[in-house]
Design a protein around this motif. Structure first.
Motif, PDB file in Angstrom:
ATOM      1  N   TYR A  28       0.751  -1.181   0.045  1.00  0.00           N
ATOM      2  CA  TYR A  28      -0.155   0.020   0.027  1.00  0.00           C
ATOM      3  C   TYR A  28       1.030   1.281  -0.007  1.00  0.00           C
ATOM      4  O   TYR A  28       0.594   2.225  -0.717  1.00  0.00           O
ATOM      5  CB  TYR A  28      -0.921   0.032   1.242  1.00  0.00           C
ATOM      6  CG  TYR A  28      -1.686   1.173   1.303  1.00  0.00           C
ATOM      7  CD1 TYR A  28      -2.731   1.683   0.606  1.00  0.00           C
ATOM      8  CD2 TYR A  28      -1.252   2.197   2.226  1.00  0.00           C
ATOM      9  CE1 TYR A  28      -3.426   2.591   0.592  1.00  0.00           C
ATOM     10  CE2 TYR A  28      -2.019   3.415   2.278  1.00  0.00           C
ATOM     11  CZ  TYR A  28      -3.068   3.379   1.698  1.00  0.00           C
ATOM     12  OH  TYR A  28      -3.919   4.638   1.739  1.00  0.00           O
ATOM     13  N   ILE A  29       1.911   1.395   0.928  1.00  0.00           N
ATOM     14  CA  ILE A  29       2.900   2.313   0.879  1.00  0.00           C
ATOM     15  C   ILE A  29       3.489   2.958  -0.551  1.00  0.00           C
ATOM     16  O   ILE A  29       3.522   3.628  -0.924  1.00  0.00           O
ATOM     17  CB  ILE A  29       3.859   2.187   2.005  1.00  0.00           C
ATOM     18  CG1 ILE A  29       3.047   2.349   3.398  1.00  0.00           C
ATOM     19  CG2 ILE A  29       4.951   3.289   1.928  1.00  0.00           C
ATOM     20  CD1 ILE A  29       3.710   2.000   4.438  1.00  0.00           C
ATOM     21  N   VAL A  30       3.971   1.486  -1.084  1.00  0.00           N
ATOM     22  CA  VAL A  30       4.642   1.572  -2.284  1.00  0.00           C
ATOM     23  C   VAL A  30       3.805   2.251  -3.264  1.00  0.00           C
ATOM     24  O   VAL A  30       3.956   3.169  -4.244  1.00  0.00           O
ATOM     25  CB  VAL A  30       5.256   0.480  -2.804  1.00  0.00           C
ATOM     26  CG1 VAL A  30       5.743   0.401  -4.287  1.00  0.00           C
ATOM     27  CG2 VAL A  30       6.444   0.062  -1.827  1.00  0.00           C
ATOM     28  N   LYS A  31       2.567   1.797  -3.412  1.00  0.00           N
ATOM     29  CA  LYS A  31       1.457   2.190  -4.428  1.00  0.00           C
ATOM     30  C   LYS A  31       1.230   3.487  -4.166  1.00  0.00           C
ATOM     31  O   LYS A  31       1.072   4.423  -5.223  1.00  0.00           O
ATOM     32  CB  LYS A  31       0.220   1.204  -4.163  1.00  0.00           C
ATOM     33  CG  LYS A  31      -0.873   1.623  -5.378  1.00  0.00           C
ATOM     34  CD  LYS A  31      -1.912   0.483  -5.415  1.00  0.00           C
ATOM     35  CE  LYS A  31      -2.927   0.809  -6.304  1.00  0.00           C
ATOM     36  NZ  LYS A  31      -4.306   0.022  -6.235  1.00  0.00           N
ATOM     37  N   ALA A  32       0.930   3.959  -2.770  1.00  0.00           N
ATOM     38  CA  ALA A  32       0.578   5.383  -2.630  1.00  0.00           C
ATOM     39  C   ALA A  32       1.827   6.331  -2.868  1.00  0.00           C
ATOM     40  O   ALA A  32       1.581   7.503  -3.515  1.00  0.00           O
ATOM     41  CB  ALA A  32       0.397   5.618  -1.180  1.00  0.00           C
ATOM     42  N   ASP A  33       2.751   5.947  -2.620  1.00  0.00           N
ATOM     43  CA  ASP A  33       4.410   6.766  -3.225  1.00  0.00           C
ATOM     44  C   ASP A  33       4.416   6.967  -4.744  1.00  0.00           C
ATOM     45  O   ASP A  33       4.612   7.833  -4.982  1.00  0.00           O
ATOM     46  CB  ASP A  33       5.378   5.964  -2.332  1.00  0.00           C
ATOM     47  CG  ASP A  33       6.581   6.963  -2.949  1.00  0.00           C
ATOM     48  OD1 ASP A  33       6.962   7.902  -2.361  1.00  0.00           O
ATOM     49  OD2 ASP A  33       7.412   6.252  -3.471  1.00  0.00           O
ATOM     50  N   LYS A  34       3.912   5.815  -5.441  1.00  0.00           N
ATOM     51  CA  LYS A  34       4.034   5.991  -6.772  1.00  0.00           C
ATOM     52  C   LYS A  34       3.036   6.797  -7.360  1.00  0.00           C
ATOM     53  O   LYS A  34       2.937   7.913  -8.058  1.00  0.00           O
ATOM     54  CB  LYS A  34       3.703   4.616  -7.602  1.00  0.00           C
ATOM     55  CG  LYS A  34       5.030   3.970  -7.514  1.00  0.00           C
ATOM     56  CD  LYS A  34       4.803   2.568  -8.178  1.00  0.00           C
ATOM     57  CE  LYS A  34       5.883   1.575  -8.165  1.00  0.00           C
ATOM     58  NZ  LYS A  34       5.701   0.228  -8.879  1.00  0.00           N
ATOM     59  N   LYS A  35       1.845   6.994  -6.754  1.00  0.00           N
ATOM     60  CA  LYS A  35       0.698   7.926  -6.927  1.00  0.00           C
ATOM     61  C   LYS A  35       0.814   9.163  -6.601  1.00  0.00           C
ATOM     62  O   LYS A  35       0.540  10.302  -7.538  1.00  0.00           O
ATOM     63  CB  LYS A  35      -0.643   7.555  -6.389  1.00  0.00           C
ATOM     64  CG  LYS A  35      -1.256   6.239  -6.997  1.00  0.00           C
ATOM     65  CD  LYS A  35      -2.754   6.018  -6.447  1.00  0.00           C
ATOM     66  CE  LYS A  35      -3.486   5.066  -7.129  1.00  0.00           C
ATOM     67  NZ  LYS A  35      -4.867   4.780  -6.643  1.00  0.00           N
ATOM     68  N   ILE A  36       1.506   9.569  -5.793  1.00  0.00           N
ATOM     69  CA  ILE A  36       2.097  10.786  -5.045  1.00  0.00           C
ATOM     70  C   ILE A  36       2.995  11.496  -5.918  1.00  0.00           C
ATOM     71  O   ILE A  36       3.229  12.401  -6.570  1.00  0.00           O
ATOM     72  CB  ILE A  36       2.092  10.689  -3.841  1.00  0.00           C
ATOM     73  CG1 ILE A  36       1.128  10.459  -2.677  1.00  0.00           C
ATOM     74  CG2 ILE A  36       3.147  12.246  -3.142  1.00  0.00           C
ATOM     75  CD1 ILE A  36       1.525  10.191  -1.323  1.00  0.00           C
TER      76      ILE A  36
END
Length: 52
Positions: A28-36
């Motif tokens: 989840y953190i990796v996915k959120a980081d990519k989106k951000i």
């Protein structure tokens, strides 16, 4: 408590559940980081286009 879990073999279930939770959180953190990062890049490109 750990001895009781280990003797019943349930310690592996506990470790497995903790691992699954950690993997989901990391994903989840990796996915959120990519989106951000994508949004930040888009915003900086919009700022550059508006200044010109």
């Amino acid at each position: 408590m750990a001895d009781a879990l280990r003797s019943d073999g349930k310690i592996y279930v506990v470790v497995g559940v903790i691992l699954v939770i950690l993997l989901v959180l990391i994903g989840y953190i990796v996915k959120a980081d990519k989106k951000i990062s994508k949004l930040e890049k888009r915003l900086s490109n919009d700022d550059i286009n508006h200044e010109v």
